[in-house]
Structures are given as C-alpha cells and as structure tokens.
Design an enzyme around this catalytic site. Structure first.
Site, PDB file in Angstrom:
ATOM      1  N   HIS A 321     -65.508 -29.896  30.150  1.00  0.00           N
ATOM      2  CA  HIS A 321     -64.378 -29.234  30.815  1.00  0.00           C
ATOM      3  C   HIS A 321     -63.800 -30.070  31.956  1.00  0.00           C
ATOM      4  O   HIS A 321     -62.605 -30.380  31.982  1.00  0.00           O
ATOM      5  CB  HIS A 321     -64.819 -27.879  31.390  1.00  0.00           C
ATOM      6  CG  HIS A 321     -65.266 -26.892  30.365  1.00  0.00           C
ATOM      7  ND1 HIS A 321     -64.857 -26.931  29.055  1.00  0.00           N
ATOM      8  CD2 HIS A 321     -66.077 -25.799  30.453  1.00  0.00           C
ATOM      9  CE1 HIS A 321     -65.412 -25.925  28.389  1.00  0.00           C
ATOM     10  NE2 HIS A 321     -66.150 -25.234  29.218  1.00  0.00           N
ATOM     11  N   GLN A 458     -58.374 -20.684  37.402  1.00  0.00           N
ATOM     12  CA  GLN A 458     -58.793 -19.290  37.279  1.00  0.00           C
ATOM     13  C   GLN A 458     -59.623 -18.914  38.491  1.00  0.00           C
ATOM     14  O   GLN A 458     -60.214 -19.797  39.120  1.00  0.00           O
ATOM     15  CB  GLN A 458     -59.602 -19.081  35.994  1.00  0.00           C
ATOM     16  CG  GLN A 458     -60.956 -19.804  36.002  1.00  0.00           C
ATOM     17  CD  GLN A 458     -61.787 -19.566  34.768  1.00  0.00           C
ATOM     18  OE1 GLN A 458     -61.273 -19.326  33.685  1.00  0.00           O
ATOM     19  NE2 GLN A 458     -63.095 -19.632  34.913  1.00  0.00           N
TER      20      GLN A 458
END
Length: 575
Positions: A321, A458
């Site tokens: 990621h 997020q």
C-alpha cells in the site's frame, strides 16, 4: 491508437443503449468512458456541486477503435451475433472479502449502470450451496448506499437474479469444467468474456489458475484473473509465484490488485500534481523537506492474529500500500495516461530507491492496556498468535530515492495496528522560507515555520495546505491555518469504494491501477534484505500500549533526519 482514460463523475449524462438507435437514457454517476455498451460518442454535460459546468470531453470513433467501443480487446475478431457478455466468477465466494467487498462492489456498479447489459456473476467455493442460498448470503451485505433513489429493492432483486453458484475443489478441474458448462449456458451464443476474482489464500492461487485456465477460459473472448495480495513473502517467493502463474497466463491476463490504488485521494494524487501549475514546480528536493506516508488502525488483529503473524505489518501494509503510493507520488511525468506509461515511471522510481537498512527501521508490537476502565488485549494475548511471537504490528522506516529529483529527501513511512486513531494520509513538509521576514514572530520551531500539504486518504477524505497567517488584531501575531478541501462538504456524492473502481478497470482491461510483475520485483527488492535481517537476528519489537501513538523509537528515527511526525504535533488538520 488506444483511447486515453479520463475519470469524470458527472451527475447525469446520456448514451445510446443497444437496440435503441439514438435513444437516450440517464446513466447517473458512471463516467462516459466507463459505460460498457456499444457507442460511437459520449459527450459529458454535467454540473459540479457548486452549479458550475465541469470539464467536458467527447470521445468519437475517429480516435477510438471499434473493438474498444464494443468492449472487446484489440485484435479479436468481430463480435458474434448478439454482442458480447461478461461473466464474473468470484473464487472463494463464501469468504469475508467476497461477502463484504466484492459482491457489494459489483452491485454498486450494476446500480449505477456501469456494468454491461449482458453479464453474469458466479460464486465458486468448496462449500455446498444452492443459487438461492448464495443470493441470500449476498443480500445481507448489499445496500443502496450511493444515494436514496427509488427502486433500490427492484435493482437489488435484478442483480441477485444474475448471481449463481458452483461448488468445487480448488485443486481439481472437475468443478471448473462444470462451471464452464454453466457459463456457456448463460452466455447464450454471445462473445464470451470472463473475469475470475481470486478471493482465496495465496497458497492456492496457482492451483486455481491452472484448473480454471485449462477448463473455464473463454474460447473466443478475453479471460482475466484478479489476484489479491500478498504476492509472496519476499523476492524469491514472489518471483516463484509470478513464474508459476505465467505457466498458464500471459502477463496481460494477470491483474494484481492493491485496493489502496483505487482510493479516491490516491487516484487524485496525480491530478493534483500534474494539472495544477502551483504544485508541479515545487515537487522536488528544492522545495520539499520530507514526505510522510502514515497508516494507522485503532484496532488490533482481533482473532486474525494467526494469519497476520505469517506476514507482519511491513509485508501487510508498507511493502504494498504505502510503497505504491510513494511511487505514484514521486514518479516523473509520464508520456501519457496510458497504463504502461504510468507503470514505467513507477518502476523507475522503485529501481532508484536504496535497499532499506536495519538502522532505518523501527518495529513495535502492541501490548495490553487498560483505559477508561476497559481492558484491551495485547497482540500476544490473541489465542491465534503463536507463543513468543516477535512479529511486528508497527513499523516505521526512512527510505530514499537516489535520483536528481529526490536526492537526500527522506520518505518516512509509518504503519501500525492498535494505535490512537484510524487514518491513512500523505504529508508533504516543505522547506523553510530563506531569510523569512517574520522569523521573529514565528520563533525557532521549524515545523511551524514551514508549509505542509496533507492528503487524507481515509477517513473523511480531504486535501489541506497549512500556511502561516496573521491573526486579526492590532499586533503582529502569526498562527498556522488550513486551506482545506473537505470532500464531504465540497462533493455531495458519496465516494465509490476502491473495489468498485478496480473491478470496473479489470472488466475494461484498464491496467493503470494494477501492479506489473517487474514493479512487484522492484518493490520486494527494497524490503527483502531488511525483512531477512529482522527475522535472522530475531529483532525484538518495542512494546507499545494498545491505543497509544506507537513506539518511542519511531520519534527518534524521524529526529535522525530532523523531522517531526506530522500526526503527533497537535496540529493534525482535524476539522
């Protein structure tokens, strides 16, 4: 000439529907290049949330091959009578990922008219289940969350009626042969295109690909496989997995998914940089002091410790990621938005990075903690975790890119579980202003004196820029203020889930957000040496309390490079 991929999110637009020459129907939020029905031109006429016209784009048949418009790859023959169809098989259909993410994402695409007119969804797993039982299982996780338009129940029922089930073993061909027979029944003589989503443990990837490719591949259309991470544990195992998959598939058929690349803010990263003149000239060592990539979860492994213990936080989060985000952030301007041009630039970044050294890494593991009268168990208290495990649940690292643009700029990564908050963000800290006239008003705090750009991936997606500003009044007092774009306030539409975007890309054959094999090799080359050293030397992780900000060692690591973590300064941009 391949069609350039643009991503627009209009409120409404129109497209001719098959069988309705010149007919128009509203297609809601699905971008014009996304509609997988035959079309010769799509014209975007939409208004943004503030009522102003959005940028429009027209796609005409002078630049777009008929194959692309018909939803089939270039080089294939003409579609059979009746057009084409797409069959999507979710392998591992009874698992959590399939139930919580994949099936809901497919329904959301159907709800927004982004799937082709003719499509079928099959679930495949070892569990015995009827079609109706699959539909009941799926229906529990389907929601019309995108908006509150009427007829949600009707759309849901239409979607469920296109869902079917086939049980079978993963390592034999019999179950997939039966799946092939059922798929042919549903395809009804149309040009068959098939997508397999492998929502299964990596140790059975090759078995499934071998069986499915031999017995359930499309005979005349395309066949693609989406493969979930982890892609191995190190360079050797990853390379072996790639070689094994390529015995049965071409590289173009393999879509290695990293769902973080489908996040709205990650995709907006290149737009922010390459379409705004104010940022691109600053995007280098001349103006940027450091870059921070931060990932934190406010919960522990919670019963998944046995699985997590095989990988640890570095393999689970940092090597994929965060490293993928870093490559997108640091790459040079690609020749075009074509998938291969973008992935070529990402590979160049990864190959320019130094191998990570042990002295530039801090690892930690959360321990039990009591807060507010409630006890939180430590990682070692998880009954699924092997006794005496030293697998890190937290890691911080300093990475460097040895090229002309980024020489000497530290890229700091931090990822952990059971921390004080849930967040994923990119923080860009700029250099101080030379000879700043207001240095006496700012003081000696380097972090207060410099600007910072933050992209919060997020939760509560946002982009904000920290600036020094005069406090109103007769005196000359400065404070730090945020120029912010909070997505929930600026855009009323709900942001699609990352899996929706990536599934749609795979159906279209758009590979820009998927990982190429050489990209994967370069990524593992950065982390494999330090992972081996950590394991060979059995480096004990620093313990940190559940719900804390992580190990103290992470702050010392940042201080080595004259950096302070942006999320612990007390000025984290919360709105």
């Amino acid at each position: 000439m391949a069609a350039t991929a643009f991503r627009f999110h209009p409120a409404a637009f129109f497209s001719a529907h098959p069988g309705e020459a010149g007919a128009k129907r509203p297609l809601h939020h699905c971008p014009p290049h996304r509609i997988l029905v035959p079309r010769r031109a799509c014209l975007l006429r939409a208004k943004s949330s503030n009522g102003l016209p959005q940028i429009g784009a027209s796609f005409g048949n002078t630049n777009v091959p008929a194959e692309v418009l018909d939803g089939r790859p270039a080089g294939d023959g003409p579609p059979e009578q009746g057009g084409s169809t797409v069959s999507i098989t979710v392998v591992g259909a009874s698992g959590d990922l399939a139930k919580k993410k994949i099936f809901p994402a497919l329904f959301a695409l159907f709800y927004e008219d982004c799937l082709p007119e003719h499509f079928t969804v099959f679930g495949y797993a070892r569990s015995k289940m009827s079609d109706e039982e699959l539909r009941t299982m799926i229906s529990r996780t389907l929601t019309c969350r995108i908006d509150k338009r009427k007829n949600c129940g009707g759309k849901m029922e239409q979607f469920l009626q296109r869902c079917f089930y086939q049980s079978g073993q993963y390592n034999t061909e019999e179950g997939f042969a039966e799946l092939d027979r059922k798929l042919k029944e549903k395809e009804e003589g149309r040009l068959p295109n098939r997508l397999f989503y492998l929502s299964i443990p990596p140790n059975i990837f090759v078995d499934v690909v071998r069986s499915a490719s031999r017995t359930a591949s499309s005979s005349s259309g395309w066949t693609r496989f989406i493969v979930e991470k982890p892609f191995g544990r190190d360079s050797e195992s990853s390379g072996e997995l790639t070689r094994s998959l390529k015995k049965y598939l071409a590289e173009e058929q393999i879509f290695r998914i990293d769902h973080y690349l489908g996040k709205e803010l990650v995709e907006n990263l290149s737009v922010l940089r390459f379409s705004n003149l104010v940022f691109e000239p600053l995007w280098s060592r001349n103006y940027i002091r450091n870059v921070q990539l931060i990932f934190s979860e406010d919960f522990g492994t919670e019963g998944r410790g046995g699985y997590f213990d095989n990988y640890g936080i570095i393999r689970d989060i940092m090597q994929n990621h965060l490293l993928q985000i870093l490559a997108l952030f640091a790459m040079e301007t690609p020749v075009s938005l074509d998938a291969e041009d973008i992935r070529n630039e990402k590979v160049k970044v990864l190959r320019s990075m130094r191998q990570l050294k042990l002295e530039d890494v801090v690892v930690g593991q959360y321990k039990g903690h009591t807060r507010g009268g409630k006890s939180f168990p430590g990682y070692a208290d998880d009954p699924t975790v092997p006794k005496g495990s030293i697998t890190p649940t937290f890691a911080a690292a300093a990475l460097f890119i040895d090229n002309a643009r980024w020489d000497g700029v530290p890229f700091l990564m931090k990822a952990g579980k059971a921390l004080h908050t849930r967040r994923a963000e990119i923080r860009v800290q700029f250099r101080r202003v030379p000879g700043n006239l207001y240095r006496r008003n700012i003081g000696t705090d380097l972090d207060t004196a410099t600007n910072e750009l933050v992209l919060r991936v997020q939760p509560d997606e946002a982009i904000y820029l920290k600036i020094n500003n005069k406090v109103p009044g007769l005196g000359m007092r400065l404070d730090r203020s945020n120029l912010n774009l909070l997505y929930s306030e600026r855009y009323r539409r709900e942001i699609p889930d990352a899996y929706e975007r990536l599934l749609l890309d795979a159906i279209e054959g758009e590979r820009r957000l998927f990982i190429r094999s050489d990209e994967l090799d370069a990524a593992w080359g950065i982390f494999t040496p330090v992972l081996r050293e950590l394991e060979d030397k059995r480096v004990a992780p620093e313990l940190y309390p559940y719900g804390s900000r992580g190990p103290v060692g992470a702050h010392y690591l940042a201080a080595n490079y004259n950096v302070r973590w942006g999320d612990v300064t007390g000025d984290d941009g919360s709105f």
